[in-house]
Write an enzyme that holds these catalytic residues in place. Sequence first.
Site, short mmCIF file in Angstrom:
data_model
loop_
_atom_site.label_atom_id
_atom_site.label_comp_id
_atom_site.label_asym_id
_atom_site.label_seq_id
_atom_site.Cartn_x
_atom_site.Cartn_y
_atom_site.Cartn_z
N ARG A 166 0.80 -1.22 0.00
CA ARG A 166 0.00 0.00 0.00
C ARG A 166 0.83 1.26 0.00
O ARG A 166 0.61 2.18 -0.79
CB ARG A 166 -0.89 0.06 1.26
CG ARG A 166 -2.19 -0.62 1.13
CD ARG A 166 -2.61 -1.13 2.48
NE ARG A 166 -1.70 -2.21 2.83
CZ ARG A 166 -1.90 -3.47 2.47
NH1 ARG A 166 -2.98 -3.80 1.83
NH2 ARG A 166 -1.03 -4.41 2.75
N THR A 167 1.79 1.34 0.91
CA THR A 167 2.51 2.61 1.07
C THR A 167 3.29 2.92 -0.20
O THR A 167 3.22 4.03 -0.73
CB THR A 167 3.43 2.53 2.30
OG1 THR A 167 2.64 2.17 3.43
CG2 THR A 167 4.11 3.86 2.56
N LYS A 189 25.68 -4.93 -1.02
CA LYS A 189 27.15 -4.95 -1.04
C LYS A 189 27.74 -4.26 0.19
O LYS A 189 28.94 -4.06 0.27
CB LYS A 189 27.66 -4.23 -2.30
CG LYS A 189 27.17 -4.83 -3.60
CD LYS A 189 27.73 -4.03 -4.78
CE LYS A 189 27.10 -4.45 -6.08
NZ LYS A 189 27.44 -3.53 -7.18
N ARG A 200 11.47 3.68 3.66
CA ARG A 200 11.05 2.71 4.69
C ARG A 200 12.26 1.87 5.03
O ARG A 200 12.99 1.40 4.15
CB ARG A 200 9.93 1.83 4.17
CG ARG A 200 9.63 0.68 5.14
CD ARG A 200 8.40 -0.09 4.79
NE ARG A 200 7.20 0.70 5.05
CZ ARG A 200 5.96 0.22 4.94
NH1 ARG A 200 5.76 -1.04 4.59
NH2 ARG A 200 4.91 0.99 5.20
N HIS A 205 5.20 6.16 11.45
CA HIS A 205 4.71 6.00 10.08
C HIS A 205 3.72 7.15 9.83
O HIS A 205 2.51 6.94 9.72
CB HIS A 205 4.04 4.64 9.94
CG HIS A 205 3.72 4.21 8.55
ND1 HIS A 205 3.88 5.03 7.44
CD2 HIS A 205 3.23 3.02 8.07
CE1 HIS A 205 3.51 4.36 6.36
NE2 HIS A 205 3.11 3.15 6.71
C1 NCD Z 1 1.74 -0.89 8.26
C2 NCD Z 1 3.25 -0.74 8.44
O1 NCD Z 1 4.02 -1.00 7.51
O2 NCD Z 1 3.60 -0.31 9.53
N1 NCD Z 1 1.38 -1.12 6.91
C3 NCD Z 1 1.07 -0.05 6.13
O3 NCD Z 1 1.92 0.75 5.81
N2 NCD Z 1 -0.22 0.13 5.79
C4 NCD Z 1 1.11 -1.84 9.19
C5 NCD Z 1 1.63 -3.25 9.26
O4 NCD Z 1 2.53 -3.65 8.53
O5 NCD Z 1 1.07 -3.99 10.07
#
Ligand code: NCD
Length: 317
Positions: free
Chosen positions: A53-54, A82, A103, A131
């Site tokens: 999703r993100t 590497k 991320r 997040h």
């Molecule tokens: C979340 C995350 O990555 O923290 N996912 C997301 O970005 N919608 C929640 C999760 O992974 O449980």
Amino acid sequence: MRHDHLLSAGQLTREDIEAVLDRAAELDADPDAAAGRYDDTLLALCFFEPSTRTKMSFDTAMKRLGGDTVDMGTVESSSVKKGESLADTVRVIEGYADGIVLRHPSEGAAKLASQFVDVPVVNAGDGAGQHPSQTLLDLYTMRERAGLDDLTVGIMGDLKYGRTVHSLASALTEFDARMHFVSPESLRLPRSVQFDLHDAGARLREHTDLDEVLPELDVLYVTRIQRERFPDENEYQKVAGQYRIDAETLEAARDDLTVMHPLPRVDEIAPDVDDSEYAAYFAQAHNGVPVRMALLDGLLAGDGAADDPVATDGGGR
Ligand code: NCD
């Protein structure tokens, strides 16, 4: 050169949040509202952890704004494999793009990265830390469904490792929401998060049993147990499957309860909730696009942009 980043929800005031949500609503109604301003803009997607999703919604958002994205790909296929440091990686990538969405499994990674580059960095999840762009779409969804005033919110599941929880709780203090945290003892909110919430004047209570609070809630935000962050698989097995809701559980809830989840879910919400009036989690995921368009519109501020709704430095410099 801009020096603004989105690193944690704590940097956002109520006014910042409302500006992003208002802009998201405009862009939702008219996706061409920023047309022409981002034709030459490139956003780098640097995901050192899995994402659907993100990553896809940032990708979609940038493209819907008229720009494009460059993707680092998986860790396995990049020079990280590497032994390249995060600092070197982002210093190279800032030469390719106008902004970086990052991320990473380490808490503090986005803040660290922001200290090495002159383009905006968005923290798309740093370990069990924060997040914040998820929080913006969570709040957008809550505002659409229940409004953001006088809210009673239950947050259930993995409150220890769940970064979406840490960001959301911090932002909800800006709206003076009543918060009920429901989890097993071993997955309570970390003390550091609790201290910050208390410092911000949060109204919060902790519970091990959802039944204690369910009838009071406007919103129930369910989260996945973050299996990948458990140092010991046995500890995960002890709590797996314990905090689960289904249509029967929700018989005790108010008719206008909104059930949310950042997704992916494992088994925390039974499929029989999906078609009920309570379920907002798929709409919530769809809201990722207009909200991230609005966020990028603020951070990247294409030509002719008006005021930047996220003009805070995030403590990164
Ligand atoms: C979340 C995350 O990555 O923290 N996912 C997301 O970005 N919608 C929640 C999760 O992974 O449980």
